[in-house]
Design a protein around this motif. Structure first.
Motif, PDB file in Angstrom:
ATOM      1  N   ASN A   1       0.808  -1.228   0.000  1.00 39.03           N
ATOM      2  CA  ASN A   1       0.000   0.000   0.000  1.00 39.03           C
ATOM      3  C   ASN A   1       0.840   1.275   0.000  1.00 39.03           C
ATOM      4  O   ASN A   1       0.497   2.265   0.654  1.00 39.03           O
ATOM      5  N   CYS A   2       1.946   1.243  -0.745  1.00 42.09           N
ATOM      6  CA  CYS A   2       2.826   2.415  -0.769  1.00 42.09           C
ATOM      7  C   CYS A   2       2.489   3.363  -1.916  1.00 42.09           C
ATOM      8  O   CYS A   2       3.096   4.426  -2.034  1.00 42.09           O
ATOM      9  N   GLY A   3       1.555   2.966  -2.770  1.00 41.72           N
ATOM     10  CA  GLY A   3       1.149   3.847  -3.851  1.00 41.72           C
ATOM     11  C   GLY A   3       1.813   3.574  -5.180  1.00 41.72           C
ATOM     12  O   GLY A   3       1.564   4.300  -6.155  1.00 41.72           O
ATOM     13  N   VAL A   4       2.664   2.539  -5.274  1.00 41.43           N
ATOM     14  CA  VAL A   4       3.245   2.170  -6.565  1.00 41.43           C
ATOM     15  C   VAL A   4       2.115   1.643  -7.441  1.00 41.43           C
ATOM     16  O   VAL A   4       1.506   0.616  -7.136  1.00 41.43           O
ATOM     17  N   THR A   5       1.823   2.343  -8.508  1.00 46.71           N
ATOM     18  CA  THR A   5       0.598   2.078  -9.264  1.00 46.71           C
ATOM     19  C   THR A   5       0.605   0.746 -10.001  1.00 46.71           C
ATOM     20  O   THR A   5      -0.456   0.205 -10.310  1.00 46.71           O
ATOM     21  N   ALA A   6       1.787   0.199 -10.278  1.00 43.38           N
ATOM     22  CA  ALA A   6       1.853  -1.075 -10.996  1.00 43.38           C
ATOM     23  C   ALA A   6       1.355  -2.242 -10.146  1.00 43.38           C
ATOM     24  O   ALA A   6       0.993  -3.291 -10.681  1.00 43.38           O
ATOM     25  N   ILE A   7       1.338  -2.072  -8.817  1.00 43.46           N
ATOM     26  CA  ILE A   7       0.871  -3.139  -7.928  1.00 43.46           C
ATOM     27  C   ILE A   7      -0.557  -2.813  -7.506  1.00 43.46           C
ATOM     28  O   ILE A   7      -0.793  -2.113  -6.518  1.00 43.46           O
ATOM     29  N   LYS A   8      -1.507  -3.309  -8.274  1.00 48.47           N
ATOM     30  CA  LYS A   8      -2.913  -2.967  -8.054  1.00 48.47           C
ATOM     31  C   LYS A   8      -3.438  -3.494  -6.719  1.00 48.47           C
ATOM     32  O   LYS A   8      -4.306  -2.880  -6.096  1.00 48.47           O
ATOM     33  N   SER A   9      -2.922  -4.648  -6.282  1.00 47.98           N
ATOM     34  CA  SER A   9      -3.426  -5.267  -5.055  1.00 47.98           C
ATOM     35  C   SER A   9      -2.947  -4.551  -3.798  1.00 47.98           C
ATOM     36  O   SER A   9      -3.520  -4.725  -2.722  1.00 47.98           O
ATOM     37  N   GLY A  10      -1.873  -3.778  -3.909  1.00 52.33           N
ATOM     38  CA  GLY A  10      -1.296  -3.134  -2.739  1.00 52.33           C
ATOM     39  C   GLY A  10      -0.472  -4.058  -1.873  1.00 52.33           C
ATOM     40  O   GLY A  10       0.003  -3.662  -0.804  1.00 52.33           O
ATOM     41  N   ARG A  11      -0.264  -5.301  -2.312  1.00 56.22           N
ATOM     42  CA  ARG A  11       0.514  -6.259  -1.521  1.00 56.22           C
ATOM     43  C   ARG A  11       2.009  -6.099  -1.786  1.00 56.22           C
ATOM     44  O   ARG A  11       2.411  -5.728  -2.875  1.00 56.22           O
TER      45      ARG A  11
END
Length: 212
Positions: A122-132
């Motif tokens: 959940n750091c806001g990196v948009t490529a990781i949609k799940s936030g995991r």
């Protein structure tokens, strides 16, 4: 550093407690992680180890996660009957945190002296949609397969686990035959006989039950 004692017959092993989801892996420590892949690739991984991907969100490396639910999402768009999640022990080495889009070291962390990189949840990196959370390890020798975490077919899971145990018992891929930690950078562990039951044990393994 938070430590916990694990006591068994004649020995006390000290190891780091399990990290919380948002806690950065500490340099040079060994952690349990997971990797989702196609069933058809698992035997090669067990016998020959991982191969670095040529590219990806974090560049070249082996992509793993401490979050098993993250690993269960891979391979993408795969039939679950053809997917397997492997449980790993990973010696992370020097870790770089990547927590923003277009981080200057997002794909060049290894060239800048790091052994692995970590994207916090959940750091806001948009490529990781799940936030995991996600990790990428440069050197496959830092990774040891220790178990099959998920496999729909019970017989296949049993056969793969048997193969993993056989490989680890013969010291494959620089893994300790007892505790399964990667020993490529530390040298072999001092395997000794338990003074109660005489079974071979490693002082770094998590637990030991005496045979009476």
């Amino acid at each position: 550093m938070d430590l916990e004692e694990i006591t068994f017959s004649g020995w006390t092993a000290i190891e780091e407690k399990k990290l919380h989801a948002g806690e950065k892996p500490k340099d040079e420590k060994v952690y349990t992680m997971y990797h989702g892949t196609f069933l058809k690739y698992v035997q090669r991984i067990i016998t020959s180890g991982f191969q670095r991907s040529s590219d990806g969100m974090l560049g070249s490396g082996v992509y793993v996660s401490r979050n098993i639910d993250k690993a269960k999402c891979y391979p993408l768009n795969a039939d679950k009957k053809e997917a397997v999640v492997l449980k790993l022990k990973v010696r992370v080495g020097k870790v770089k945190k990547i927590d923003i889009d277009n981080h200057p070291l997002q794909k060049s962390w290894h060239q800048n002296g790091y052994d692995s990189c970590w994207v916090p949840p959940n750091c806001g990196v948009t490529a990781i949609k799940s936030g995991r959370e996600e990790d990428c390890v440069w050197d496959p020798a830092r990774i040891v397969v220790v178990d099959v975490a998920c496999c729909l077919d019970d017989k296949t899971r049993w056969d793969l686990r048997k193969q993993i145990r056989g490989m680890n018992n013969h010291g494959a891929k620089d893994g300790c035959s007892q505790c399964h930690q990667n020993t490529s950078n530390t040298g072999s562990h001092p395997i000794q006989s338990c003074w109660t039951c005489n079974k071979q044990i490693c002082p770094f393994q998590k637990k030991h039950m005496c045979n009476k």
